[in-house]
Design a protein around this motif. Structure first.
Motif, short mmCIF file in Angstrom:
data_model
loop_
_atom_site.label_atom_id
_atom_site.label_comp_id
_atom_site.label_asym_id
_atom_site.label_seq_id
_atom_site.Cartn_x
_atom_site.Cartn_y
_atom_site.Cartn_z
N VAL A 30 0.75 -1.07 0.01
CA VAL A 30 -0.02 0.17 0.04
C VAL A 30 0.90 1.42 -0.11
O VAL A 30 1.63 1.23 0.68
N PHE A 31 0.84 2.05 -0.95
CA PHE A 31 1.27 3.26 -1.08
C PHE A 31 0.24 4.42 -0.97
O PHE A 31 -0.53 4.67 -1.65
N TYR A 32 0.52 5.39 0.21
CA TYR A 32 -0.43 6.27 0.68
C TYR A 32 0.03 7.54 1.08
O TYR A 32 1.40 7.68 1.70
N PRO A 33 -0.88 8.59 1.25
CA PRO A 33 -0.28 9.81 1.58
C PRO A 33 -0.26 9.97 3.04
O PRO A 33 -0.93 9.09 3.75
N GLU A 34 0.74 10.54 3.56
CA GLU A 34 0.99 10.67 5.15
C GLU A 34 -0.11 11.16 6.01
O GLU A 34 -0.42 10.60 7.13
N ASN A 35 -1.17 12.23 5.37
CA ASN A 35 -2.06 12.81 5.84
C ASN A 35 -3.51 12.17 5.48
O ASN A 35 -4.54 12.68 5.56
N VAL A 36 -3.45 10.57 5.27
CA VAL A 36 -4.47 9.99 4.75
C VAL A 36 -5.67 10.01 5.79
O VAL A 36 -6.89 9.63 5.42
N GLU A 37 -5.13 9.76 7.12
CA GLU A 37 -5.99 9.43 8.47
C GLU A 37 -7.48 10.43 8.32
O GLU A 37 -7.07 11.67 8.25
N GLY A 38 -8.66 9.80 8.24
CA GLY A 38 -9.79 10.82 8.37
C GLY A 38 -10.23 11.30 7.26
O GLY A 38 -11.07 12.13 7.15
N THR A 39 -9.49 11.03 6.00
CA THR A 39 -9.85 11.56 4.83
C THR A 39 -10.82 10.47 4.08
O THR A 39 -10.56 9.23 4.34
N LYS A 40 -11.24 10.92 2.91
CA LYS A 40 -12.06 9.96 1.77
C LYS A 40 -11.04 10.04 0.37
O LYS A 40 -10.74 11.15 0.02
N ARG A 41 -10.56 8.80 0.21
CA ARG A 41 -9.71 8.75 -0.84
C ARG A 41 -9.89 7.58 -1.95
O ARG A 41 -10.60 6.88 -1.76
N THR A 42 -9.47 7.95 -3.07
CA THR A 42 -9.63 7.13 -4.16
C THR A 42 -8.45 6.05 -4.37
O THR A 42 -7.10 6.56 -3.80
N VAL A 43 -8.78 4.82 -4.54
CA VAL A 43 -7.72 3.82 -4.38
C VAL A 43 -7.52 3.20 -5.97
O VAL A 43 -8.69 3.10 -6.60
N LEU A 330 -4.83 8.39 -17.35
CA LEU A 330 -4.75 9.48 -16.16
C LEU A 330 -6.03 10.30 -16.24
O LEU A 330 -6.68 10.35 -15.28
N LYS A 331 -6.26 10.74 -17.44
CA LYS A 331 -7.55 11.70 -17.55
C LYS A 331 -8.62 10.76 -17.45
O LYS A 331 -9.70 11.02 -16.55
N PHE A 332 -8.62 9.58 -17.95
CA PHE A 332 -9.77 8.48 -17.90
C PHE A 332 -9.86 8.24 -16.14
O PHE A 332 -11.29 8.23 -15.88
N LEU A 333 -8.92 7.82 -15.50
CA LEU A 333 -9.15 7.46 -14.19
C LEU A 333 -9.62 8.67 -13.55
O LEU A 333 -10.56 8.61 -12.46
N ASP A 334 -9.38 10.00 -13.69
CA ASP A 334 -9.85 11.30 -12.93
C ASP A 334 -11.15 11.25 -13.22
O ASP A 334 -12.05 11.50 -12.33
N SER A 335 -11.92 10.79 -14.50
CA SER A 335 -13.17 10.87 -14.75
C SER A 335 -14.17 9.96 -13.84
O SER A 335 -15.27 10.25 -13.75
N CYS A 336 -13.43 8.77 -13.66
CA CYS A 336 -14.18 7.87 -13.02
C CYS A 336 -13.97 7.72 -11.33
O CYS A 336 -14.65 7.15 -10.60
N ALA A 337 -12.95 8.62 -10.86
CA ALA A 337 -12.53 8.64 -9.49
C ALA A 337 -13.83 9.50 -8.77
O ALA A 337 -14.39 10.18 -9.30
N GLY A 338 -14.05 8.78 -7.52
CA GLY A 338 -15.11 9.43 -6.45
C GLY A 338 -16.61 9.20 -6.98
O GLY A 338 -17.39 9.63 -6.63
N SER A 339 -16.66 7.98 -8.06
CA SER A 339 -18.05 7.83 -8.68
C SER A 339 -18.13 6.08 -8.25
O SER A 339 -18.25 5.46 -9.41
N SER A 340 -17.91 5.94 -6.79
CA SER A 340 -18.15 4.63 -6.39
C SER A 340 -19.50 3.91 -6.97
O SER A 340 -20.47 4.53 -6.79
N ALA A 341 -19.44 2.69 -7.39
CA ALA A 341 -20.36 1.89 -7.78
C ALA A 341 -21.08 1.35 -6.66
O ALA A 341 -20.53 1.16 -5.40
#
Length: 341
Positions: A30-43, A330-341
């Motif tokens: 898992v490669f993740y931001p240091e400030n990830v705790e308490g946030t909502k993130r795309t994986v 990457l633009k394709f992934l941008d357009s799909c991020a945050g739209s969980s099924a």
């Protein structure tokens, strides 16, 4: 302790066991931001390549994808999975599904964050596993990014003997097939889930990949059924037993609920023909999936991994073969991020 190939300020990595088997734990990074705790993130969940036979979570590494995640604050997860021939593809698919379910169920508590959406990606054999996984799970990912994928094990290349992997003359495959026999019900070999390859030309295991291609044994070794490719060639896909049809999603999968998909495949790929992606795109489109296809004319197999550590969106990215297709990805992934099924 992690051996993740990149260290970037503001990001951390962890190597974790996501499942246990009688032959040991199977790992992911898992490669993740240091400030990830308490946030909502795309994986981004990426499955590695290696023709289902070799490789691990660091093999043929997509640095461009990792750097794309960093610039967006996304999390990247890269799992291992068991390999053929000690296991059949049923075990590989089970591991791939378990890694996806781990992201949904365990990653939030591991990092203290909420998973907003999962963007599923795979390269070569990993592209096949991404497609088969997405077709198998009830909760679909938010996107599929399939890079030069081995998407259809019933493709002519895998059913017709005589074509060598690198286009050279046929060789005697019997020694390598004897050393690495097809999996069987009483197979007591250790089931391996990580096999890094340092040099394809001298590796002892990689010749099996060539033998499976030249002898048309890919479906046989995937299922553990000797002669299956020959039966498919003679009778069509109906020769595939019901119990193994989940391994052939383009032939038998319920594809209509799959998320948006982008297929990227170089037209000069000598190892996985581009027709695998164009035909898959046609099947997915007919099933109602929204499909985009990128077919760069200057890209061969693994072109993105061969570029090494590069930010594809930076000035140096323009030096990479087919950089436009990777930026599009990457633009394709941008357009799909945050739209969980």
């Amino acid at each position: 302790m992690s051996s993740f190939p990149l260290q970037i300020d503001g990001y951390k990595s962890k190597t974790l066991d996501f499942k246990s088997t009688k032959d040991g734990a199977i790992k992911l990074d898992v490669f993740y931001p240091e400030n990830v705790e308490g946030t909502k993130r795309t994986v981004v969940l990426h499955y590695h390549g290696g023709f289902l036979v070799v490789g691990n979570r660091y093999s043929f590494f997509p640095y461009w994808m990792v750097r794309g995640c960093v610039s967006r604050g996304w999390i990247l997860v890269s799992p291992d999975y068991r390999l053929i021939p000690e296991s059949t593809a049923q075990a590989l698919l089970e591991d791939s599904i378990d890694a996806y379910n781990w992201v949904l169920s365990s990653l939030p508590s591991e990092l203290g964050c909420t998973v907003d959406s999962v963007l599923m990606a795979g390269s070569s054999a990993g592209g096949y596993l991404a497609l088969a996984t997405a077709a198998s799970v009830p909760k679909k990912p938010s996107a599929l990014l399939l890079l030069y994928g081995m998407l259809d094990p019933t493709f002519d290349r895998y059913l017709t003997p005589g074509t060598t992997l690198f286009g050279g003359p046929p060789t005697d495959t019997s020694p390598i097939l004897a050393r690495f026999p097809i999996s069987s019900a009483d197979d007591d070999r250790e089931k391996i889930s990580s096999y890094p390859v340092q040099n394809l030309a001298t590796d002892a295991r990689f010749p099996l990949v060539g033998a499976l291609h030249s002898d048309a044994l890919v479906p046989d070794y995937m299922t553990g059924i000797p002669g299956l490719a020959r039966s498919i060639r003679a009778e069509g896909v109906e020769a595939i037993p019901q119990v193994h049809r989940n391994l052939f999603p383009l032939s038998f999968g319920d594809l209509k609920d799959l998320p948006r998909a982008l297929l990227v495949h170089g037209t000069i790929d000598p190892l996985v023909p581009v027709d695998l992606s164009t035909r898959a795109a046609d099947v997915l489109g007919k099933a109602g999936v929204e499909v985009d296809v990128q077919l760069p004319t200057d890209a061969d197999h693994g072109f993105d991994a061969k570029a090494g550590d590069v930010d594809i969106e930076g000035p140096d990215g323009e030096k990479v073969v087919a950089y436009g297709s990777l930026r599009h990805a990457l633009k394709f992934l941008d357009s799909c991020a945050g739209s969980s099924a």
